[in-house]
Design a protein around this motif. Structure first.
Motif, PDB file in Angstrom:
ATOM      1  N   LEU A 110      38.359  55.238  29.820  1.00  0.00           N
ATOM      2  CA  LEU A 110      37.448  55.029  30.953  1.00  0.00           C
ATOM      3  C   LEU A 110      38.203  54.660  32.223  1.00  0.00           C
ATOM      4  O   LEU A 110      37.829  55.086  33.323  1.00  0.00           O
ATOM      5  CB  LEU A 110      36.428  53.948  30.607  1.00  0.00           C
ATOM      6  N   THR A 111      39.268  53.856  32.095  1.00  0.00           N
ATOM      7  CA  THR A 111      40.044  53.499  33.289  1.00  0.00           C
ATOM      8  C   THR A 111      40.696  54.726  33.909  1.00  0.00           C
ATOM      9  O   THR A 111      40.917  54.773  35.132  1.00  0.00           O
ATOM     10  CB  THR A 111      41.133  52.463  32.950  1.00  0.00           C
ATOM     11  N   TRP A 112      41.020  55.722  33.090  1.00  0.00           N
ATOM     12  CA  TRP A 112      41.596  56.958  33.621  1.00  0.00           C
ATOM     13  C   TRP A 112      40.574  57.741  34.433  1.00  0.00           C
ATOM     14  O   TRP A 112      40.927  58.456  35.382  1.00  0.00           O
ATOM     15  CB  TRP A 112      42.126  57.799  32.456  1.00  0.00           C
ATOM     16  N   LEU A 113      39.286  57.606  34.083  1.00  0.00           N
ATOM     17  CA  LEU A 113      38.238  58.349  34.768  1.00  0.00           C
ATOM     18  C   LEU A 113      37.767  57.673  36.044  1.00  0.00           C
ATOM     19  O   LEU A 113      37.078  58.290  36.858  1.00  0.00           O
ATOM     20  CB  LEU A 113      37.041  58.542  33.819  1.00  0.00           C
ATOM     21  N   ILE A 114      38.120  56.396  36.233  1.00  0.00           N
ATOM     22  CA  ILE A 114      37.695  55.681  37.436  1.00  0.00           C
ATOM     23  C   ILE A 114      38.502  56.174  38.633  1.00  0.00           C
ATOM     24  O   ILE A 114      39.734  56.186  38.583  1.00  0.00           O
ATOM     25  CB  ILE A 114      37.873  54.161  37.262  1.00  0.00           C
ATOM     26  N   PRO A 115      37.864  56.581  39.728  1.00  0.00           N
ATOM     27  CA  PRO A 115      38.614  57.065  40.895  1.00  0.00           C
ATOM     28  C   PRO A 115      39.487  55.973  41.508  1.00  0.00           C
ATOM     29  O   PRO A 115      39.166  54.786  41.435  1.00  0.00           O
ATOM     30  CB  PRO A 115      37.501  57.494  41.880  1.00  0.00           C
ATOM     31  N   PHE A 116      40.581  56.402  42.116  1.00  0.00           N
ATOM     32  CA  PHE A 116      41.497  55.459  42.752  1.00  0.00           C
ATOM     33  C   PHE A 116      40.810  54.678  43.870  1.00  0.00           C
ATOM     34  O   PHE A 116      41.115  53.506  44.108  1.00  0.00           O
ATOM     35  CB  PHE A 116      42.702  56.224  43.305  1.00  0.00           C
ATOM     36  N   GLN A 117      39.858  55.314  44.562  1.00  0.00           N
ATOM     37  CA  GLN A 117      39.184  54.658  45.673  1.00  0.00           C
ATOM     38  C   GLN A 117      38.400  53.425  45.228  1.00  0.00           C
ATOM     39  O   GLN A 117      38.122  52.540  46.048  1.00  0.00           O
ATOM     40  CB  GLN A 117      38.231  55.640  46.369  1.00  0.00           C
ATOM     41  N   VAL A 118      38.047  53.352  43.953  1.00  0.00           N
ATOM     42  CA  VAL A 118      37.292  52.204  43.446  1.00  0.00           C
ATOM     43  C   VAL A 118      38.192  50.986  43.274  1.00  0.00           C
ATOM     44  O   VAL A 118      37.783  49.851  43.517  1.00  0.00           O
ATOM     45  CB  VAL A 118      36.607  52.568  42.107  1.00  0.00           C
ATOM     46  N   THR A 119      39.434  51.208  42.877  1.00  0.00           N
ATOM     47  CA  THR A 119      40.337  50.097  42.565  1.00  0.00           C
ATOM     48  C   THR A 119      41.317  49.757  43.679  1.00  0.00           C
ATOM     49  O   THR A 119      41.979  48.725  43.613  1.00  0.00           O
ATOM     50  CB  THR A 119      41.153  50.439  41.295  1.00  0.00           C
ATOM     51  N   MET A 120      41.424  50.597  44.690  1.00  0.00           N
ATOM     52  CA  MET A 120      42.478  50.361  45.684  1.00  0.00           C
ATOM     53  C   MET A 120      42.209  49.113  46.521  1.00  0.00           C
ATOM     54  O   MET A 120      43.150  48.388  46.875  1.00  0.00           O
ATOM     55  CB  MET A 120      42.650  51.584  46.588  1.00  0.00           C
ATOM     56  N   ILE A 121      40.948  48.818  46.833  1.00  0.00           N
ATOM     57  CA  ILE A 121      40.652  47.635  47.647  1.00  0.00           C
ATOM     58  C   ILE A 121      40.931  46.343  46.874  1.00  0.00           C
ATOM     59  O   ILE A 121      41.601  45.436  47.404  1.00  0.00           O
ATOM     60  CB  ILE A 121      39.209  47.671  48.163  1.00  0.00           C
ATOM     61  N   PRO A 122      40.451  46.187  45.612  1.00  0.00           N
ATOM     62  CA  PRO A 122      40.831  44.984  44.858  1.00  0.00           C
ATOM     63  C   PRO A 122      42.343  44.840  44.698  1.00  0.00           C
ATOM     64  O   PRO A 122      42.881  43.724  44.808  1.00  0.00           O
ATOM     65  CB  PRO A 122      40.138  45.177  43.499  1.00  0.00           C
ATOM     66  N   ASN A 123      43.035  45.953  44.427  1.00  0.00           N
ATOM     67  CA  ASN A 123      44.499  45.888  44.320  1.00  0.00           C
ATOM     68  C   ASN A 123      45.130  45.465  45.642  1.00  0.00           C
ATOM     69  O   ASN A 123      46.077  44.667  45.668  1.00  0.00           O
ATOM     70  CB  ASN A 123      45.057  47.252  43.900  1.00  0.00           C
ATOM     71  N   TYR A 124      44.609  45.984  46.734  1.00  0.00           N
ATOM     72  CA  TYR A 124      45.151  45.648  48.045  1.00  0.00           C
ATOM     73  C   TYR A 124      44.956  44.164  48.353  1.00  0.00           C
ATOM     74  O   TYR A 124      45.863  43.496  48.868  1.00  0.00           O
ATOM     75  CB  TYR A 124      44.481  46.501  49.119  1.00  0.00           C
ATOM     76  N   VAL A 125      43.777  43.636  48.027  1.00  0.00           N
ATOM     77  CA  VAL A 125      43.497  42.213  48.265  1.00  0.00           C
ATOM     78  C   VAL A 125      44.458  41.343  47.454  1.00  0.00           C
ATOM     79  O   VAL A 125      45.008  40.351  47.971  1.00  0.00           O
ATOM     80  CB  VAL A 125      42.033  41.887  47.925  1.00  0.00           C
ATOM     81  N   GLN A 126      44.692  41.704  46.189  1.00  0.00           N
ATOM     82  CA  GLN A 126      45.582  40.910  45.345  1.00  0.00           C
ATOM     83  C   GLN A 126      47.027  41.004  45.814  1.00  0.00           C
ATOM     84  O   GLN A 126      47.741  39.996  45.880  1.00  0.00           O
ATOM     85  CB  GLN A 126      45.473  41.380  43.893  1.00  0.00           C
ATOM     86  N   ILE A 127      47.470  42.204  46.155  1.00  0.00           N
ATOM     87  CA  ILE A 127      48.842  42.388  46.638  1.00  0.00           C
ATOM     88  C   ILE A 127      49.053  41.632  47.952  1.00  0.00           C
ATOM     89  O   ILE A 127      50.118  41.022  48.172  1.00  0.00           O
ATOM     90  CB  ILE A 127      49.158  43.882  46.807  1.00  0.00           C
ATOM     91  N   SER A 128      48.056  41.630  48.822  1.00  0.00           N
ATOM     92  CA  SER A 128      48.157  40.882  50.081  1.00  0.00           C
ATOM     93  C   SER A 128      48.215  39.386  49.825  1.00  0.00           C
ATOM     94  O   SER A 128      48.945  38.657  50.516  1.00  0.00           O
ATOM     95  CB  SER A 128      46.972  41.221  50.990  1.00  0.00           C
ATOM     96  N   ALA A 129      47.460  38.920  48.820  1.00  0.00           N
ATOM     97  CA  ALA A 129      47.490  37.490  48.493  1.00  0.00           C
ATOM     98  C   ALA A 129      48.861  37.070  47.981  1.00  0.00           C
ATOM     99  O   ALA A 129      49.287  35.926  48.205  1.00  0.00           O
ATOM    100  CB  ALA A 129      46.417  37.179  47.450  1.00  0.00           C
ATOM    101  N   TRP A 130      49.557  37.970  47.312  1.00  0.00           N
ATOM    102  CA  TRP A 130      50.916  37.680  46.839  1.00  0.00           C
ATOM    103  C   TRP A 130      51.978  37.945  47.912  1.00  0.00           C
ATOM    104  O   TRP A 130      53.169  37.780  47.646  1.00  0.00           O
ATOM    105  CB  TRP A 130      51.227  38.540  45.609  1.00  0.00           C
ATOM    106  N   ASP A 131      51.553  38.385  49.080  1.00  0.00           N
ATOM    107  CA  ASP A 131      52.465  38.691  50.194  1.00  0.00           C
ATOM    108  C   ASP A 131      53.466  39.778  49.790  1.00  0.00           C
ATOM    109  O   ASP A 131      54.656  39.699  50.105  1.00  0.00           O
ATOM    110  CB  ASP A 131      53.202  37.429  50.659  1.00  0.00           C
ATOM    111  N   TRP A 132      52.962  40.822  49.135  1.00  0.00           N
ATOM    112  CA  TRP A 132      53.800  41.933  48.700  1.00  0.00           C
ATOM    113  C   TRP A 132      53.580  43.192  49.533  1.00  0.00           C
ATOM    114  O   TRP A 132      54.022  44.272  49.133  1.00  0.00           O
ATOM    115  CB  TRP A 132      53.538  42.258  47.232  1.00  0.00           C
TER     116      TRP A 132
END
Length: 271
Positions: A110-132
């Motif tokens: 199921l994770t393979w079927l989820i579009p990248f646009q769905v997960t990119m914002i949560p990933n971006y928020v987490q990466i920004s919080a880690w200052d990466w």
């Protein structure tokens, strides 16, 4: 004599035509990279005046070498991590049947079927919080695991004879030994094929670096290609030159490992 019969000649003619049809865009890209600005829209197969100015402009406009090194490091590390995770997960799914194994495998699918646009914002928020942001860690960490790689490797591992695994287990071999001394040596073709696909996919990554980086020297070469296109005018000559530079590493890898690549895909297809 069989090569001279009309049916064989027809098949080879079709294959030659399709090969030329596939290679022609790459040839046109190389030729256009040597055309001066006044000939960029010319339909001639060869430029009348050859020039290196497009390559000079490309190197002056963007930090090509640093972007290429960033792309290479990101692609190699991501490919190694994704292959390593896929080997471990595939061995677990193929070797053991445990409570919830089917559900867990379906969740990976199921994770393979989820579009990248769905997960990119949560990933971006987490990466920004880690200052990466604007770092290689930020580009690599969210893509260290590939559901596609796990699913592909699991199917290959499940085709491995279970009797051999049970015999090794009875002889006292550990799971780690079975994985690295039995599975990996006998699964070199699917592992190599999957590794090539993962590397090319990582090399062509565009949207995640575009979201995460705003400094060219910290970004990847695919972002650099976009810099030659604007709403006012497109610098087609420098764009073709930068595209040739971007394609060279993949082309060199293919030329060096051509025999192994073809063999691995053939064996993977037969399995």
């Amino acid at each position: 004599m069989r090569l001279l019969n009309p049916r064989s000649i027809g098949k080879h003619a079709v294959m030659i035509f399709l090969s030329l049809f596939a290679v022609f865009p790459f040839y046109w890209m190389i030729v256009s990279s040597f055309r001066p600005e006044g000939e960029i829209y010319s339909a001639s197969l060869l430029p009348k005046h050859w020039t290196w100015s497009n390559y000079e402009y490309a190197f002056q406009s963007i930090p090509v070498l640093s972007m290429l090194s960033n792309t290479a490091v990101m692609s190699i590390v991501q490919t190694v991590c994704q292959l390593g995770m896929a080997l471990l997960a595939a061995y677990a799914f193929a070797r053991w049947v445990f409570p919830g194994s089917r559900v867990m495998y379906m969740l990976f699918a199921l994770t393979w079927l989820i579009p990248f646009q769905v997960t990119m914002i949560p990933n971006y928020v987490q990466i920004s919080a880690w200052d990466w942001r604007n770092t290689l860690l930020g580009l690599i960490v969210p893509n260290m695991v590939s559901a596609f790689a796990i699913m592909s490797m699991t199917q290959s591992f499940r085709a491995f004879p279970k009797g051999i695994i049970e015999a090794a287990w009875v002889d006292g071999a550990s799971s780690w030994s079975i994985l690295w001394r039995m599975f990996v040596p006998n699964m070199r073709a699917p592992i190599a094929s999957l590794g090539i696909l993962l590397f090319i996919n990582s090399w062509n990554e565009y949207f995640w670096p575009l979201l995460l980086t705003n400094k060219l020297e910290k970004s990847v070469i695919q972002i650099g290609l976009q810099m030659f296109m604007s709403s006012d005018a497109n610098a087609w000559g420098p764009l073709m030159a930068a595209a040739v530079i971007t394609s060279l590493p993949i082309l060199i890898v293919y030329l060096v490992l051509q025999r192994q690549i073809i063999e691995s895909f053939v064996k993977m297809g037969l399995k």
